[in-house]
Design a protein around this motif. Sequence first.
Motif, PDB file in Angstrom:
ATOM      1  N   HIS A  31      -9.477  -6.210  -1.778  1.00 47.23           N
ATOM      2  CA  HIS A  31      -9.045  -5.291  -2.831  1.00 47.23           C
ATOM      3  C   HIS A  31      -8.141  -5.998  -3.844  1.00 47.23           C
ATOM      4  O   HIS A  31      -8.053  -5.587  -4.994  1.00 47.23           O
ATOM      5  N   THR A  32      -7.452  -7.019  -3.384  1.00 47.58           N
ATOM      6  CA  THR A  32      -6.507  -7.724  -4.253  1.00 47.58           C
ATOM      7  C   THR A  32      -6.558  -9.213  -3.964  1.00 47.58           C
ATOM      8  O   THR A  32      -6.852  -9.619  -2.839  1.00 47.58           O
ATOM      9  N   GLN A  33      -6.294 -10.011  -4.950  1.00 47.83           N
ATOM     10  CA  GLN A  33      -6.090 -11.461  -4.810  1.00 47.83           C
ATOM     11  C   GLN A  33      -7.318 -12.260  -4.366  1.00 47.83           C
ATOM     12  O   GLN A  33      -7.621 -13.289  -4.949  1.00 47.83           O
ATOM     13  N   LEU A  34      -8.016 -11.815  -3.301  1.00 47.80           N
ATOM     14  CA  LEU A  34      -9.076 -12.640  -2.716  1.00 47.80           C
ATOM     15  C   LEU A  34     -10.446 -11.989  -2.858  1.00 47.80           C
ATOM     16  O   LEU A  34     -10.566 -10.777  -3.007  1.00 47.80           O
ATOM     17  N   ASP A  35     -11.486 -12.814  -2.778  1.00 45.53           N
ATOM     18  CA  ASP A  35     -12.843 -12.278  -2.749  1.00 45.53           C
ATOM     19  C   ASP A  35     -13.088 -11.540  -1.433  1.00 45.53           C
ATOM     20  O   ASP A  35     -12.603 -11.973  -0.382  1.00 45.53           O
ATOM     21  N   PRO A  36     -13.852 -10.441  -1.500  1.00 49.72           N
ATOM     22  CA  PRO A  36     -14.124  -9.680  -0.273  1.00 49.72           C
ATOM     23  C   PRO A  36     -14.740 -10.564   0.804  1.00 49.72           C
ATOM     24  O   PRO A  36     -15.630 -11.374   0.522  1.00 49.72           O
ATOM     25  N   GLY A  37     -14.247 -10.419   2.036  1.00 44.53           N
ATOM     26  CA  GLY A  37     -14.807 -11.161   3.156  1.00 44.53           C
ATOM     27  C   GLY A  37     -14.199 -12.527   3.370  1.00 44.53           C
ATOM     28  O   GLY A  37     -14.580 -13.232   4.301  1.00 44.53           O
ATOM     29  N   THR A  38     -13.242 -12.909   2.527  1.00 45.95           N
ATOM     30  CA  THR A  38     -12.586 -14.199   2.698  1.00 45.95           C
ATOM     31  C   THR A  38     -11.861 -14.249   4.048  1.00 45.95           C
ATOM     32  O   THR A  38     -11.084 -13.355   4.366  1.00 45.95           O
ATOM     33  N   VAL A  39     -12.142 -15.275   4.836  1.00 46.35           N
ATOM     34  CA  VAL A  39     -11.419 -15.468   6.095  1.00 46.35           C
ATOM     35  C   VAL A  39     -10.019 -15.971   5.763  1.00 46.35           C
ATOM     36  O   VAL A  39      -9.856 -16.931   4.997  1.00 46.35           O
ATOM     37  N   THR A  40      -9.006 -15.303   6.292  1.00 48.59           N
ATOM     38  CA  THR A  40      -7.628 -15.628   5.921  1.00 48.59           C
ATOM     39  C   THR A  40      -6.786 -16.159   7.072  1.00 48.59           C
ATOM     40  O   THR A  40      -5.878 -16.967   6.862  1.00 48.59           O
ATOM     41  N   ALA A  41      -7.046 -15.663   8.290  1.00 50.39           N
ATOM     42  CA  ALA A  41      -6.163 -16.011   9.403  1.00 50.39           C
ATOM     43  C   ALA A  41      -6.883 -15.903  10.740  1.00 50.39           C
ATOM     44  O   ALA A  41      -7.867 -15.166  10.874  1.00 50.39           O
ATOM     45  N   LEU A  42      -6.368 -16.644  11.703  1.00 47.26           N
ATOM     46  CA  LEU A  42      -6.859 -16.626  13.089  1.00 47.26           C
ATOM     47  C   LEU A  42      -5.646 -16.502  13.993  1.00 47.26           C
ATOM     48  O   LEU A  42      -4.690 -17.265  13.849  1.00 47.26           O
TER      49      LEU A  42
END
Lengths: 112, 112
Positions: free
Chosen positions: B81-92
Motif C-alpha cells: 500500500h505504501t513505499q514498496l511494490d506489492p508482494g515485495t519480500v521484506t523480512a524473515l
Amino acid sequence: MKQAIVARTDVGMGTGKLAAQVAHASLSAYEDADRRTRKEWKGEGQKKVVLKGESESQLFELADVAEREGLPYAVVRDAGHTQLDPGTVTALAVGPGRDNIVDKVTGDLPLY
Amino acid sequence: MKQAIVARTDVGMGTGKLAAQVAHASLSAYEDADRRTRKEWKGEGQKKVVLKGESESQLFELADVAEREGLPYAVVRDAGHTQLDPGTVTALAVGPGRDNIVDKVTGDLPLY
C-alpha cells in the motif's frame, strides 16, 4: 482492525533496536487480546502502524486511555544490555482492535 | 532461546515501515512455534535480534536452512500500500529456538 505501536523518538534507539522493541510490544499486546480478536486481526492480515512517541509520560498516558477503552495494550521496558539504561520504556502497542477505537488512543500521533 | 529477524537493507524501507515488517515476521514465526517453545521463550523475556539481509534470494535461502533445522520461521511480503511494490519480500523471522540452532541459520549476519 489494526494495531498501533508507539515508539519513543527521544531515547536514541538505532533502527534495529527500535524494530526489536516494536516487535516485542506488538507480540505482548497481541497476547493480551482475546482469542476472537486475535483471529479476526490475523485473518485481515494483521495490519500494524508504527507511530512516533515523544516521552515516557506520554506512553503511560496513552496506555491509560487504551485501558479505559478496553483495548489490549503492552508497555515495553528495555532490559538494557545495549544502547539504553535498564528499564527504559521504549514502546507501547495498542490493539489489535477496531480502527476507530484504536484511533481514539493514538489517532493524533505522526507516522514513524 | 532467541528469535532472529532478518530485514532487507536493499529495498529502501523507512524506519517505521521496517519496524512494522519485523513485528509482522516476529509474530508469524512465533505462531509457527509449538506451545512449549513459545512458553519457554516468553518466560525468558522473548529475546529478539534484528539482522541485516541483502536480498530476496538470501532470505529464501535462510528460510530453507531454518526449515531443515526444524525451526519455526516466517517470510513476510508487503501488501504494497505504501513505499514498496506489492508482494515485495521484506523480512524473515527464524525462531524462537535454541541460540545455537538459530545461529546455524543467521549467525553470520550483521546486526541491524
